[in-house]
Design an enzyme around this catalytic site. Structure first.
Site, PDB file in Angstrom:
ATOM      1  N   HIS A   1       0.833  -1.190   0.000  1.00 28.57           N
ATOM      2  CA  HIS A   1       0.000   0.000   0.000  1.00 28.57           C
ATOM      3  C   HIS A   1       0.866   1.238   0.000  1.00 28.57           C
ATOM      4  CE1 HIS A   1      -3.267   2.732   0.877  1.00 28.57           C
ATOM      5  NE2 HIS A   1      -4.050   1.760   0.473  1.00 28.57           N
TER       6      HIS A   1
ATOM      7  N   ASP B   1      -8.035  -5.285  -0.626  1.00 30.09           N
ATOM      8  CA  ASP B   1      -8.470  -6.134  -1.737  1.00 30.09           C
ATOM      9  C   ASP B   1      -8.167  -7.607  -1.545  1.00 30.09           C
ATOM     10  OD1 ASP B   1      -9.567  -4.199  -3.553  1.00 30.09           O
ATOM     11  OD2 ASP B   1      -7.545  -3.402  -3.694  1.00 30.09           O
TER      12      ASP B   1
HETATM   13  C1  LIG Z   1      -0.539  -0.640  -3.897  1.00 28.93           C
HETATM   14  C2  LIG Z   1       0.702  -0.376  -4.698  1.00 28.93           C
HETATM   15  C3  LIG Z   1       0.263   0.107  -6.095  1.00 28.93           C
HETATM   16  C4  LIG Z   1       1.496   0.729  -4.016  1.00 28.93           C
HETATM   17  O1  LIG Z   1       2.479   1.091  -4.871  1.00 28.93           O
HETATM   18  P1  LIG Z   1       3.722   2.016  -4.497  1.00 28.93           P
HETATM   19  O2  LIG Z   1       3.491   2.783  -3.269  1.00 28.93           O
HETATM   20  O3  LIG Z   1       4.055   2.769  -5.729  1.00 28.93           O
HETATM   21  O4  LIG Z   1       4.844   0.959  -4.143  1.00 28.93           O
HETATM   22  P2  LIG Z   1       5.861   0.372  -5.161  1.00 28.93           P
HETATM   23  O5  LIG Z   1       5.132  -0.259  -6.314  1.00 28.93           O
HETATM   24  O6  LIG Z   1       6.867   1.435  -5.478  1.00 28.93           O
HETATM   25  O7  LIG Z   1       6.506  -0.755  -4.275  1.00 28.93           O
HETATM   26  C5  LIG Z   1       7.652  -0.600  -3.450  1.00 28.93           C
HETATM   27  C6  LIG Z   1       8.422  -1.905  -3.512  1.00 28.93           C
HETATM   28  O8  LIG Z   1       7.601  -2.981  -3.030  1.00 28.93           O
HETATM   29  C7  LIG Z   1       7.368  -3.945  -4.063  1.00 28.93           C
HETATM   30  N1  LIG Z   1       5.955  -4.279  -4.034  1.00 28.93           N
HETATM   31  C8  LIG Z   1       4.931  -3.452  -3.766  1.00 28.93           C
HETATM   32  N2  LIG Z   1       3.781  -4.127  -3.833  1.00 28.93           N
HETATM   33  C9  LIG Z   1       4.093  -5.378  -4.155  1.00 28.93           C
HETATM   34  C10 LIG Z   1       3.321  -6.531  -4.365  1.00 28.93           C
HETATM   35  N3  LIG Z   1       1.996  -6.491  -4.263  1.00 28.93           N
HETATM   36  N4  LIG Z   1       3.949  -7.686  -4.669  1.00 28.93           N
HETATM   37  C11 LIG Z   1       5.300  -7.731  -4.767  1.00 28.93           C
HETATM   38  N5  LIG Z   1       6.081  -6.653  -4.582  1.00 28.93           N
HETATM   39  C12 LIG Z   1       5.480  -5.507  -4.286  1.00 28.93           C
HETATM   40  C13 LIG Z   1       7.689  -3.210  -5.366  1.00 28.93           C
HETATM   41  O9  LIG Z   1       8.048  -4.101  -6.382  1.00 28.93           O
HETATM   42  C14 LIG Z   1       8.802  -2.308  -4.934  1.00 28.93           C
HETATM   43  O10 LIG Z   1       9.973  -3.077  -4.844  1.00 28.93           O
HETATM   44  P3  LIG Z   1      11.388  -2.473  -5.313  1.00 28.93           P
HETATM   45  O11 LIG Z   1      11.608  -1.288  -4.408  1.00 28.93           O
HETATM   46  O12 LIG Z   1      12.314  -3.604  -5.123  1.00 28.93           O
HETATM   47  O13 LIG Z   1      11.187  -2.068  -6.744  1.00 28.93           O
HETATM   48  C15 LIG Z   1       1.580  -1.632  -4.810  1.00 28.93           C
HETATM   49  O14 LIG Z   1       1.891  -2.102  -3.514  1.00 28.93           O
HETATM   50  C16 LIG Z   1       0.930  -2.714  -5.632  1.00 28.93           C
HETATM   51  O15 LIG Z   1       1.057  -2.704  -6.867  1.00 28.93           O
HETATM   52  N6  LIG Z   1       0.189  -3.674  -4.996  1.00 28.93           N
HETATM   53  C17 LIG Z   1      -0.518  -4.669  -5.733  1.00 28.93           C
HETATM   54  C18 LIG Z   1      -1.799  -4.111  -6.285  1.00 28.93           C
HETATM   55  C19 LIG Z   1      -2.836  -3.896  -5.214  1.00 28.93           C
HETATM   56  O16 LIG Z   1      -3.075  -4.748  -4.379  1.00 28.93           O
HETATM   57  N7  LIG Z   1      -3.503  -2.740  -5.281  1.00 28.93           N
HETATM   58  C20 LIG Z   1      -4.550  -2.395  -4.369  1.00 28.93           C
HETATM   59  C21 LIG Z   1      -4.145  -1.296  -3.453  1.00 28.93           C
HETATM   60  S1  LIG Z   1      -5.368  -1.025  -2.203  1.00 28.93           S
END
Ligand SMILES: CC(C)(COP(=O)(O)OP(=O)(O)OC[C@H]1O[C@@H](n2cnc3c(N)ncnc32)[C@H](O)[C@@H]1OP(=O)(O)O)[C@@H](O)C(=O)NCCC(=O)NCCS
Length: 370
Positions: A256, A307
């Site tokens: 998140h 979710d």
């Molecule tokens: C929610 C979300 C979009 C937040 O994104 P964000 O704040 O931009 O975080 P990031 O995508 O930059 O993630 C930071 C790190 O954690 C990792 N990470 C984050 N969510 C992850 C996941 N669900 N599975 C695996 N790795 C994950 C990223 O790959 C990143 O790793 P890195 O630093 O080695 O590249 C992201 O956690 C995600 O894509 N989750 C899955 C989708 C989801 O469940 N969305 C609903 C949100 S309520």
């Protein structure tokens, strides 16, 4: 000027609707845990729009207004009937909600009172649209909403054409409460940006629906259910997640932007998932989810978000997987409209700047010299 990627940590505006402070989620200052435990979805919608919980007579009048506004135009039902087969359910919702504006005489009316009335209609009619679409695509006729039913009960009733059980209504109502608002999440921000141009409320919620559709936002619950289906059994969890992590794939339903110590809504959905899957005699769905959580949290330190367990809750309620994100929209419509009304109250155009990183001092090159 330097940009913050994804606007992380950027405070974009003031708001009195919803807060996330030190990992605690509150609607209008009330902890969402207290609301999930004690409130109905209608009370929560009233709270989001009015800033205070309704008194008994206010709630009764509010419920009646919502119930009486749930019917959608017959023309829209006919449009949905004629939509092509196999399209994305959120594309259907986006188009159908946009079409509602065509049948609303107040669509362009910008008074506070008109926007409030439109918020009622949008919140009451979104479940009717989703239920009608769910039936029409199966060759079934839509079921008309019942004025006296709560929004949760009405949706399940319109979907299946029969009285839902009290357990199903309670679980669904709680899920609606937990999804109702979430500060400046992507779809709410999109709605606020849209209406800050002083366009109409329908345009604002259509932007929001399009934004919610994405798998990084509301689309994640559908992706979780698809993953659970693909995994199939508890013993397949470890190899499946192992491979996904090794391939650096994102595991949907985890992580998140704001909560780094866990999403406060997830514990409610985890408990509901446990109870409902047991009642349904399908405990494996919950057990698979727990195993996935152990592995993803253990290895990546990522916690489940709203979710993750909502997927197994909705599967247990017998809902079609591709309706999960539209169901999220049914609930979030209340939050979107609360934010839109707040934006109109104290509006200024939202227009940030870009940190330009492209080439400079370029010149036009005639066609035959390129
Ligand atoms: C929610 C979300 C979009 C937040 O994104 P964000 O704040 O931009 O975080 P990031 O995508 O930059 O993630 C930071 C790190 O954690 C990792 N990470 C984050 N969510 C992850 C996941 N669900 N599975 C695996 N790795 C994950 C990223 O790959 C990143 O790793 P890195 O630093 O080695 O590249 C992201 O956690 C995600 O894509 N989750 C899955 C989708 C989801 O469940 N969305 C609903 C949100 S309520």
């Amino acid at each position: 000027m330097t940009a913050t990627k994804g606007l992380e940590g950027v405070v974009a505006a003031q708001s009195a609707v919803c807060s996330i402070i030190d990992g605690v989620l509150c609607y209008r200052g009330i902890n969402v845990d207290e609301l999930a435990e004690n409130a109905t979805f209608e009370e929560v919608v009233y709270l989001l729009w009015h800033g205070a919980l309704p008194k008994r007579d206010q709630l009764e009048a509010f419920q009646k207004e919502l119930g009486a506004s749930a019917q959608i135009p017959q023309e829209l039902i006919e449009s949905i009937r004629n939509f092509p087969e196999g399209v994305h359910s959120m594309a259907v919702l986006r188009t159908a909600v946009s079409s509602l504006a065509l049948y609303d005489k107040e669509a362009q009316e910008m008074s506070k009172e008109a926007n409030y009335r439109k918020s009622i209609r949008l919140t009451a009619q979104t479940p009717t649209i989703v239920a009608a679409y769910a039936r029409l695509r199966k060759g079934l006729e839509p079921v008309a909403p019942r004025v006296e039913y709560s929004l949760a009960k009405n949706f399940l009733y319109m979907l299946n054409g029969e009285e839902p059980s009290d357990t199903a209504v309670k679980a669904f109502d709680t899920a609606l409460i937990l999804h109702a608002d979430h500060e400046f999440n992507a779809s709410t921000f999109a709605a606020r940006v849209t209406v800050a141009t002083l366009t109409d409320i329908y345009s604002g919620v259509v932007s929001a629906i399009g934004t919610l559709k994405g798998p990084l936002h509301g689309g994640a619950n559908e992706a979780v259910a698809t993953m659970l289906k693909k995994i199939g059994s508890v013993k397949e969890v470890v190899p499946f997640i192992r491979q996904a992590l090794d391939n650096k794939e994102k595991i949907m339903g985890f992580g998140h932007r704001v909560y780094k110590d866990g999403d406060p809504r997830a514990k409610w959905l985890r408990q509901m998932s446990k109870e409902l899957t047991e009642q349904q005699g399908k405990p494996e769905l919950y057990e698979m989810s727990v195993k996935i959580e152990e592995m993803v949290t253990g290895e990546k330190g990522l916690k489940p978000n709203v979710d993750f367990y909502s997927a197994s809750v909705y599967v247990s309620l017998g809902l079609d997987i591709d309706l999960f994100t539209p169901i999220f929209a049914i609930s979030r419509m209340s939050g979107w409209t609360a934010h839109i009304m707040e934006q109109y109250e104290n509006n200024r155009l939202i227009r940030p700047r870009a940190d330009y990183i492209g080439p400079v001092n370029q010149h036009f090159i005639p066609m035959d010299q390129r």
